[in-house]
Enzyme design. Structure first.
Site, PDB file in Angstrom:
ATOM      1  N   ASN A  71       0.928  -1.090  -0.127  1.00  0.00           N
ATOM      2  CA  ASN A  71       0.008  -0.095  -0.251  1.00  0.00           C
ATOM      3  C   ASN A  71       1.014   1.536  -0.166  1.00  0.00           C
ATOM      4  O   ASN A  71       1.882   1.421   0.312  1.00  0.00           O
ATOM      5  CB  ASN A  71      -1.155   0.454   1.081  1.00  0.00           C
ATOM      6  N   CYS A  98     -10.276  -5.209   0.557  1.00  0.00           N
ATOM      7  CA  CYS A  98     -11.238  -4.342   1.192  1.00  0.00           C
ATOM      8  C   CYS A  98     -12.554  -4.290  -0.201  1.00  0.00           C
ATOM      9  O   CYS A  98     -11.950  -5.088  -1.516  1.00  0.00           O
ATOM     10  CB  CYS A  98     -10.900  -3.149   1.102  1.00  0.00           C
ATOM     11  N   GLU A 117       0.525   5.057   0.799  1.00  0.00           N
ATOM     12  CA  GLU A 117      -0.563   6.213   1.212  1.00  0.00           C
ATOM     13  C   GLU A 117       0.410   7.667   0.093  1.00  0.00           C
ATOM     14  O   GLU A 117       0.810   7.963  -0.099  1.00  0.00           O
ATOM     15  CB  GLU A 117      -0.695   6.405   2.796  1.00  0.00           C
ATOM     16  N   GLU A 130      -2.580  -4.665  -3.044  1.00  0.00           N
ATOM     17  CA  GLU A 130      -3.468  -5.450  -4.362  1.00  0.00           C
ATOM     18  C   GLU A 130      -3.787  -5.155  -4.913  1.00  0.00           C
ATOM     19  O   GLU A 130      -3.288  -5.526  -6.288  1.00  0.00           O
ATOM     20  CB  GLU A 130      -4.625  -6.101  -3.392  1.00  0.00           C
TER      21      GLU A 130
HETATM   22  N1  THU Z   1      -5.351  -1.036   2.582  1.00  0.00           N
HETATM   23  C1  THU Z   1      -4.651  -2.548   1.103  1.00  0.00           C
HETATM   24  O1  THU Z   1      -3.668  -2.377   1.553  1.00  0.00           O
HETATM   25  N2  THU Z   1      -5.947  -2.884   1.459  1.00  0.00           N
HETATM   26  C2  THU Z   1      -6.956  -3.518   1.535  1.00  0.00           C
HETATM   27  O2  THU Z   1      -7.342  -4.085   0.551  1.00  0.00           O
HETATM   28  C3  THU Z   1      -7.165  -2.715   2.533  1.00  0.00           C
HETATM   29  C4  THU Z   1      -6.653  -1.658   2.790  1.00  0.00           C
HETATM   30  C5  THU Z   1      -4.341  -0.105   3.003  1.00  0.00           C
HETATM   31  C6  THU Z   1      -5.128   1.007   2.484  1.00  0.00           C
HETATM   32  C7  THU Z   1      -4.078   1.742   3.790  1.00  0.00           C
HETATM   33  O3  THU Z   1      -3.502   2.413   3.326  1.00  0.00           O
HETATM   34  C8  THU Z   1      -4.744   0.548   4.861  1.00  0.00           C
HETATM   35  O4  THU Z   1      -4.617  -0.302   4.342  1.00  0.00           O
HETATM   36  C9  THU Z   1      -5.610   1.307   5.529  1.00  0.00           C
HETATM   37  O5  THU Z   1      -6.713   1.520   5.248  1.00  0.00           O
END
Ligand code: THU
Length: 131
Positions: A46, A90, A48, A59
């Site tokens: 991830n 998610c 941000e 993903e």
């Molecule tokens: N996040 C993911 O990388 N994948 C998911 O399926 C759910 C959430 C990340 C996004 C964000 O940086 C952190 O988790 C908290 O939501």
């Protein structure tokens, strides 16, 4: 559900990718490892952003990287979140995963040593597709 791959190895690759996570706002580091049809594992983490909604999920990053390499077909993905959390994909990522592999096998961490396994058809029933 295809099962002829090393689950522990794929989860280990996801946990290694998690080390590269850029998650200063949520402190929720995620790594993903996508097992492509040719056996190559493509990872993502991830990323941000100070403008929060612009965050890229792990993903999503793994899928985009693999597709950019010409690796559209895949059979499994492992997702590793923080040690103290469960890390199912998610809702948005479920749809992204479904684009190239509707019946994908999804592994997601449920702790630092444990993971769950589910078919994407179960995680995302009635998948959206254009007629
Ligand atoms: N996040 C993911 O990388 N994948 C998911 O399926 C759910 C959430 C990340 C996004 C964000 O940086 C952190 O988790 C908290 O939501």
């Amino acid at each position: 559900m295809p099962n002829e791959f090393d689950e522990a190895k794929l989860m280990a690759a996801a946990r290694a990718a998690r080390e590269h996570s850029y998650s200063p706002y949520s402190a929720f580091a995620v790594g993903a490892a996508r097992l492509c049809e040719d056996g190559v594992v493509v990872t993502g983490c991830n990323v941000e952003n100070a403008a929060y909604p612009l965050t890229i999920c792990a993903e999503e990053a793994a899928v985009a990287t693999a597709v950019a390499q010409g690796r559209r077909r895949y059979s499994a993905i492992a997702i590793a979140g923080p040690a103290n959390a469960s890390a199912p994909p998610c809702g948005g990522c479920r749809q992204i995963l479904a684009e190239f592999a509707p019946s994908l096998t999804v592994l997601y961490s449920s702790g630092e040593e444990t993971h769950e396994k589910a078919s994407l058809e179960v995680l995302l029933p009635a998948q959206f597709e254009l007629p």
